[in-house]
Design an enzyme around this catalytic site. Sequence first.
Site, PDB file in Angstrom:
ATOM      1  CG  ASP A  13      -1.662   1.224   1.479  1.00  0.00           C
ATOM      2  OD1 ASP A  13      -2.284   1.693   0.522  1.00  0.00           O
ATOM      3  OD2 ASP A  13      -1.648   1.751   2.608  1.00  0.00           O
TER       4      ASP A  13
ATOM      5  CG  ASP B 201      -1.457   7.663   0.744  1.00  0.00           C
ATOM      6  OD1 ASP B 201      -0.369   8.126   0.373  1.00  0.00           O
ATOM      7  OD2 ASP B 201      -2.528   7.887   0.158  1.00  0.00           O
TER       8      ASP B 201
HETATM    9  C1  BG6 Z   1      -5.584   6.608  -0.246  1.00  0.00           C
HETATM   10  C2  BG6 Z   1      -5.498   7.558   0.934  1.00  0.00           C
HETATM   11  O1  BG6 Z   1      -4.352   6.019  -0.475  1.00  0.00           O
HETATM   12  O2  BG6 Z   1      -5.946   7.321  -1.417  1.00  0.00           O
HETATM   13  C3  BG6 Z   1      -6.817   8.283   1.099  1.00  0.00           C
HETATM   14  O3  BG6 Z   1      -5.197   6.836   2.107  1.00  0.00           O
HETATM   15  C4  BG6 Z   1      -7.168   8.986  -0.196  1.00  0.00           C
HETATM   16  O4  BG6 Z   1      -6.729   9.214   2.157  1.00  0.00           O
HETATM   17  C5  BG6 Z   1      -7.209   7.963  -1.338  1.00  0.00           C
HETATM   18  O5  BG6 Z   1      -8.446   9.610  -0.094  1.00  0.00           O
HETATM   19  C6  BG6 Z   1      -7.548   8.570  -2.686  1.00  0.00           C
HETATM   20  O6  BG6 Z   1      -6.517   9.426  -3.061  1.00  0.00           O
HETATM   21  P1  BG6 Z   1      -6.561  10.382  -4.319  1.00  0.00           P
HETATM   22  O7  BG6 Z   1      -5.138  10.814  -4.491  1.00  0.00           O
HETATM   23  O8  BG6 Z   1      -7.046   9.576  -5.481  1.00  0.00           O
HETATM   24  O9  BG6 Z   1      -7.494  11.500  -3.997  1.00  0.00           O
HETATM   25 MG    MG Z   2      -2.668   3.039   3.760  1.00  0.00          MG
END
Ligand code: BG6
Ligand code: MG
Length: 218
Positions: free
Chosen positions: A8, A10
């Site tokens: 993963d 984030d």
């Molecule tokens: C995830 C994050 O990886 O991606 C979330 O943990 C985030 O917080 C989600 O909302 C979507 O991200 P993005 O960049 O497509 O807005």
């Molecule tokens: Mg995560």
Amino acid sequence: MISAFVFDLDGVITDTAEYHYRSWKRLAEEEGIPFTREDNEQLRGVSRRESLLLLLKGRVLAESQMQEWMERKNNYYRQYLKEITSADLLPGVQAFLTETRAYGLKIGLASASKNAKDVLNGLGIMALFDAVGDGYSVSNTKPAPDLFVWVAGRLDLPPDRVVIFEDAEAGIAGALAAGMYAIGLGPAERVGKAHVILPDLRDAHVQALLDRLPATPR
Ligand code: BG6
Ligand code: MG
């Protein structure tokens, strides 16, 4: 036999939660909606649309307005992404990815973010990945197994040869639903259902982790 580690993004490789928070917060302030750091915790690992629905707490918007708000939040978020460098890698990540490659395992990414490729490029680690699954790859988001299955397909591997590294409960659930091994990073309350739990990747080593996995994922 394990043939790939899939990560993963984030909360595992880097911590962009703070940037997501500041971006949603700015939007919320502009629109007069209360939004706290505590509210933001629920947004971890959740898609952009689901994040907006959580922020709205039952308020109803027209679809066109939802689109405009998501775009505005994303523009704020992308301003932060411009600043991302290898200094934003979480402790131990660079060494662990390097060791994983040297060990001969494939490396994949499974992130809900539509910005995942830009984040990997900013961090300077894109070249280490054999497959990148992001917010564009599948429709069903975690805890559905779809994204993990998609990445395993790209790596040309059956589920029981793949180990997923996740910091979110929904991610662990998705990995297990896909029939894969799961390594949970963080507190047991969040990732307790994983096969192995670690605080982070700081002292992680490939062989030691493989030794801790059960004979089959189920
Ligand atoms: C995830 C994050 O990886 O991606 C979330 O943990 C985030 O917080 C989600 O909302 C979507 O991200 P993005 O960049 O497509 O807005
Ligand atoms: Mg995560």
